[in-house]
Design a protein around this motif. Structure first.
Motif, PDB file in Angstrom:
ATOM      1  N   ARG A 110       0.831  -1.211   0.000  1.00  0.00           N
ATOM      2  CA  ARG A 110       0.000   0.000   0.000  1.00  0.00           C
ATOM      3  C   ARG A 110       0.868   1.265   0.000  1.00  0.00           C
ATOM      4  NH1 ARG A 110      -3.712  -3.021   3.210  1.00  0.00           N
ATOM      5  NH2 ARG A 110      -2.553  -2.479   5.110  1.00  0.00           N
ATOM      6  N   GLN A 111       1.875   1.273   0.858  1.00  0.00           N
ATOM      7  CA  GLN A 111       2.748   2.441   0.931  1.00  0.00           C
ATOM      8  C   GLN A 111       3.504   2.645  -0.383  1.00  0.00           C
ATOM      9  OE1 GLN A 111       5.269   2.390   4.395  1.00  0.00           O
ATOM     10  NE2 GLN A 111       3.588   1.937   5.792  1.00  0.00           N
ATOM     11  N   ALA A 112       3.984   1.533  -0.966  1.00  0.00           N
ATOM     12  CA  ALA A 112       4.715   1.629  -2.238  1.00  0.00           C
ATOM     13  C   ALA A 112       3.803   2.130  -3.350  1.00  0.00           C
ATOM     14  CB  ALA A 112       5.289   0.262  -2.598  1.00  0.00           C
TER      15      ALA A 112
ATOM     16  N   SER B  69       2.245   6.151  -7.343  1.00  0.00           N
ATOM     17  CA  SER B  69       1.151   6.873  -7.994  1.00  0.00           C
ATOM     18  C   SER B  69       1.526   8.322  -8.256  1.00  0.00           C
ATOM     19  CB  SER B  69      -0.119   6.796  -7.141  1.00  0.00           C
ATOM     20  OG  SER B  69       0.037   7.540  -5.937  1.00  0.00           O
ATOM     21  N   ARG B  70       2.452   8.849  -7.471  1.00  0.00           N
ATOM     22  CA  ARG B  70       2.899  10.234  -7.661  1.00  0.00           C
ATOM     23  C   ARG B  70       4.032  10.334  -8.679  1.00  0.00           C
ATOM     24  NH1 ARG B  70       2.162  10.358  -1.839  1.00  0.00           N
ATOM     25  NH2 ARG B  70       4.393  10.042  -1.508  1.00  0.00           N
ATOM     26  N   SER B  71       4.880   9.286  -8.761  1.00  0.00           N
ATOM     27  CA  SER B  71       6.080   9.394  -9.604  1.00  0.00           C
ATOM     28  C   SER B  71       5.923   8.804 -10.998  1.00  0.00           C
ATOM     29  CB  SER B  71       7.268   8.726  -8.902  1.00  0.00           C
ATOM     30  OG  SER B  71       6.999   7.344  -8.698  1.00  0.00           O
ATOM     31  N   VAL B  72       5.071   7.793 -11.173  1.00  0.00           N
ATOM     32  CA  VAL B  72       4.983   7.136 -12.489  1.00  0.00           C
ATOM     33  C   VAL B  72       3.528   6.942 -12.906  1.00  0.00           C
ATOM     34  CG1 VAL B  72       7.201   5.955 -12.322  1.00  0.00           C
ATOM     35  CG2 VAL B  72       5.160   4.852 -11.387  1.00  0.00           C
TER      36      VAL B  72
ATOM     37  N   ASP C 280      -1.167  -5.255  -9.941  1.00  0.00           N
ATOM     38  CA  ASP C 280      -2.264  -5.142  -8.990  1.00  0.00           C
ATOM     39  C   ASP C 280      -1.815  -4.446  -7.704  1.00  0.00           C
ATOM     40  OD1 ASP C 280      -3.977  -6.438 -10.752  1.00  0.00           O
ATOM     41  OD2 ASP C 280      -3.442  -8.418  -9.996  1.00  0.00           O
ATOM     42  N   ASP C 281      -0.804  -5.005  -7.042  1.00  0.00           N
ATOM     43  CA  ASP C 281      -0.397  -4.454  -5.755  1.00  0.00           C
ATOM     44  C   ASP C 281       0.270  -3.086  -5.881  1.00  0.00           C
ATOM     45  OD1 ASP C 281      -1.382  -6.791  -4.733  1.00  0.00           O
ATOM     46  OD2 ASP C 281       0.567  -7.742  -4.437  1.00  0.00           O
ATOM     47  N   LEU C 282       1.067  -2.879  -6.951  1.00  0.00           N
ATOM     48  CA  LEU C 282       1.777  -1.607  -7.107  1.00  0.00           C
ATOM     49  C   LEU C 282       1.090  -0.659  -8.084  1.00  0.00           C
ATOM     50  CD1 LEU C 282       5.513  -2.769  -7.109  1.00  0.00           C
ATOM     51  CD2 LEU C 282       4.099  -1.983  -5.204  1.00  0.00           C
ATOM     52  N   GLY C 283       0.160  -1.160  -8.865  1.00  0.00           N
ATOM     53  CA  GLY C 283      -0.616  -0.294  -9.750  1.00  0.00           C
ATOM     54  C   GLY C 283       0.116   0.191 -10.981  1.00  0.00           C
TER      55      GLY C 283
ATOM     56  N   ASN D 122      13.188   1.365  -5.700  1.00  0.00           N
ATOM     57  CA  ASN D 122      14.566   1.836  -5.807  1.00  0.00           C
ATOM     58  C   ASN D 122      14.819   2.567  -7.122  1.00  0.00           C
ATOM     59  OD1 ASN D 122      17.319   2.007  -4.865  1.00  0.00           O
ATOM     60  ND2 ASN D 122      17.810   0.454  -6.405  1.00  0.00           N
ATOM     61  N   VAL D 123      14.122   2.152  -8.191  1.00  0.00           N
ATOM     62  CA  VAL D 123      14.399   2.745  -9.502  1.00  0.00           C
ATOM     63  C   VAL D 123      13.281   3.642 -10.022  1.00  0.00           C
ATOM     64  CG1 VAL D 123      15.932   0.876 -10.183  1.00  0.00           C
ATOM     65  CG2 VAL D 123      13.490   0.697 -10.708  1.00  0.00           C
ATOM     66  N   MET D 124      12.071   3.563  -9.416  1.00  0.00           N
ATOM     67  CA  MET D 124      10.943   4.287  -9.996  1.00  0.00           C
ATOM     68  C   MET D 124      10.291   5.302  -9.056  1.00  0.00           C
ATOM     69  SD  MET D 124       9.094   1.184 -12.147  1.00  0.00           S
ATOM     70  CE  MET D 124       7.857   2.265 -12.871  1.00  0.00           C
ATOM     71  N   ALA D 125      10.493   5.158  -7.756  1.00  0.00           N
ATOM     72  CA  ALA D 125       9.776   6.047  -6.821  1.00  0.00           C
ATOM     73  C   ALA D 125      10.421   7.430  -6.793  1.00  0.00           C
ATOM     74  CB  ALA D 125       9.771   5.447  -5.434  1.00  0.00           C
TER      75      ALA D 125
END
Length: 536
Positions: A400-402, A407-410, A442-445, A533-536
């Protein structure tokens, strides 16, 4: 009046039995002519004759049948020895809805319904005959439970007949037919089964069937059947508190004494001794399942490794000795003194059944993408069920936190996973199948690239042609290299690879093979960490 069947070709259906009759027609009797008010299944149990429908005549004999649509006119004529059959009237109920009524609208005729109108093979007939007798008995009993039993067995009868008359069966070769019969054996291993019945299911002779069966499994049919029954008993011994007599019956043994003998001969210990293996502190070897053990706080006595792939480094089992499952050195495994060896569905690929020389085996009910169910099964074996929800909760909170961060970065960007080797490029699926779909999409969207949806529909993974790879315009690519087949890193120096948008934009990320090619909860947590590590 029952609705025509064609309308429901693409609808998932249940069959509701309306009536069942046993009919006998002597050679000297009048032809039986009838207009069927309900959809009707005829299964011939004795004798021989003919059925005439719509100006066509169909031969009938023991083990054959006929499906007639409601409202159709049919005439049955007996042969010289007479003919006996069961007549079953039924209606169709779309799953999740009530019975179809006369007001429901739809096209006419059978069309693409799962069973074609007309002549049918009723195989395996011995099994069909047992079900028919049981349905006939139960349907006439006054108790609600017996009525329900009749309905349940009718569903099973329809399943048998559907499988025997599936459109693709005509093109089947003998090996595929035997493989299908093995799946049938796995689903019905607790029932009385003979080699003749299994050969009948496959539609080939007994001798040829036995030969192909042994080529596929390495065992004779009844030896394999006993192995399946013992495997089921092992699961119940460690996953339930059922009594030995109940476990014996559920596994297909009517005699507990015989069950105990067969179990000890196969496993090497008695059922009672085997059940004690779930106790705290048992020394376990669980190749490819260490992820689940560690999540439950259990350290294996020895860990899996592979000559080409190496160890599961992401688990951090630096102090645990490793055994190369590709070596076949079972004497070497015995040096670590495992008391229980737990395997998943992939054990046949590595011939891990040979581990039984070292310690008792247990085949864990393995649910692949449903890692939560696999975790619960492992927890039940070792008495750690109280910890399962905590492990699941920690993962879900991390996801959920990830997802919020991503959702803000990608937002709106797409991603895909490629497995690269000297043999080619494999694309992993996006529809809740494979090692990564549930986590990434699903979990990371993360967004599913259209090509991933198109090419992998209904599959865990697919091999890509050069043309297909060139169309993979996902914003982000995760890649991992399969050392068993040769890494194939030369692909990265080709114009085709350099032309991909993710490559041009420096959005390609190499990830750990063993961590990403795994269904375990710790591997999924590693995937989340790698993505952040690479997308957030």
């Amino acid at each position: 009046m029952t609705e025509p069947l064609q309308e429901h070709a693409k609808t998932r259906l249940l069959h509701s039995l309306m009536n069942i009759e046993m009919v006998t027609h002597s050679p000297s009797g009048m032809d039986q002519t009838a207009v069927y008010q309900e959809h009707t299944l005829i299964v011939v149990t004795e004798g021989q004759g003919w059925l005439k429908a719509e100006d066509r005549q169909y031969p009938l004999e023991r083990g054959t049948g006929f499906l007639a649509e409601a409202g159709s006119l049919n005439r049955i004529q007996a042969g010289e020895q007479g003919i006996s059959w069961y007549r079953l009237e039924f209606s169709l109920i779309p799953a999740g809805r009530g019975k179809l009524g006369t007001g429901d609208k739809g096209p006419q005729g059978l069309g693409e319904y799962m069973l074609r109108l007309g002549y049918l093979d009723c195989r395996p007939f011995s099994q069909c005959a047992l079900l028919l007798d049981s349905i006939f008995y139960s349907f006439r009993r006054p108790e609600d439970l017996e009525w329900f039993a009749a309905q349940t067995r009718f569903q099973e009868l329809m399943l048998l007949i559907m499988r025997a008359n599936a459109p693709h069966l005509k093109a089947k070769d003998d090996r595929v037919a035997v493989e299908d019969s093995i799946r049938y054996m796995e689903e019905h291993c607790s029932e009385p089964l003979s080699v003749d019945q299994l050969a009948e299911i496959a539609g080939i002779g007994r001798a040829r069937y036995t030969q192909i069966f042994k080529d596929i499994t390495g065992r004779m049919p009844l030896e394999h059947l006993n192995g399946l029954r013992i495997e089921r008993a092992q699961q119940q011994l460690l996953l339930t508190r059922d009594r030995l007599h109940e476990i014996a019956l559920a596994a297909g043994y009517s005699n507990e004494y015989y069950f105990n003998r067969r179990f000890k001969r196969t496993v090497g210990v008695t059922p009672g001794q085997y059940r004690s293996l779930h106790q705290e502190g048992v020394r376990v070897f669980a190749p490819c399942l260490e992820d689940y053990l560690l999540a439950l706080g259990i350290t294996p006595a020895v860990q899996y490794c592979h000559a080409k792939w190496g160890k599961q480094e992401y688990l951090g089992l630096d102090q645990v000795p490793a055994f190369d499952i590709s070596s076949g050195d079972w004497q070497g495994l015995s040096r670590y003194k495992p008391e229980l060896i737990m395997l998943d569905d992939g054990f046949r690929r590595w011939q891990l059944g040979e581990c039984s020389r070292v310690a008792p085996l247990f085949r864990l009910p393995f649910h692949q993408e449903d890692w939560r169910a696999t975790l619960r099964s492992a927890a039940a074996v070792f008495g750690r069920t109280a910890q399962v929800q905590e492990v699941i909760g920690q993962y879900e909170e991390q996801a959920r936190q990830a997802k919020r961060l991503l959702s803000r970065s990608v937002r709106g960007q797409t991603a895909a996973l490629l497995r690269i080797s000297a043999c080619g490029v494999t694309l992993y699926g996006s529809e809740n199948l494979g090692y990564v779909s549930n986590v990434l999409y699903d979990d990371l969207g993360l967004g599913r690239h259209p090509l991933v949806r198109q090419l992998t529909r209904g599959q865990k993974r697919v091999s890509l042609s050069s043309e297909e790879l060139s169309g993979l315009t996902a914003d982000h690519l995760f890649i991992t290299f399969d050392r068993q087949e040769g890494e194939g890193r030369e692909l990265l120096d080709t114009p085709l690879w350099r032309s991909l948008p993710a490559v041009r934009n420096n959005c390609v990320y190499e990830v750990d093979f063993m961590a990403w090619m795994n269904y375990g909860v710790l591997s999924h947590q590693r995937k989340i960490a790698d993505v952040l590590n690479v997308m957030a």
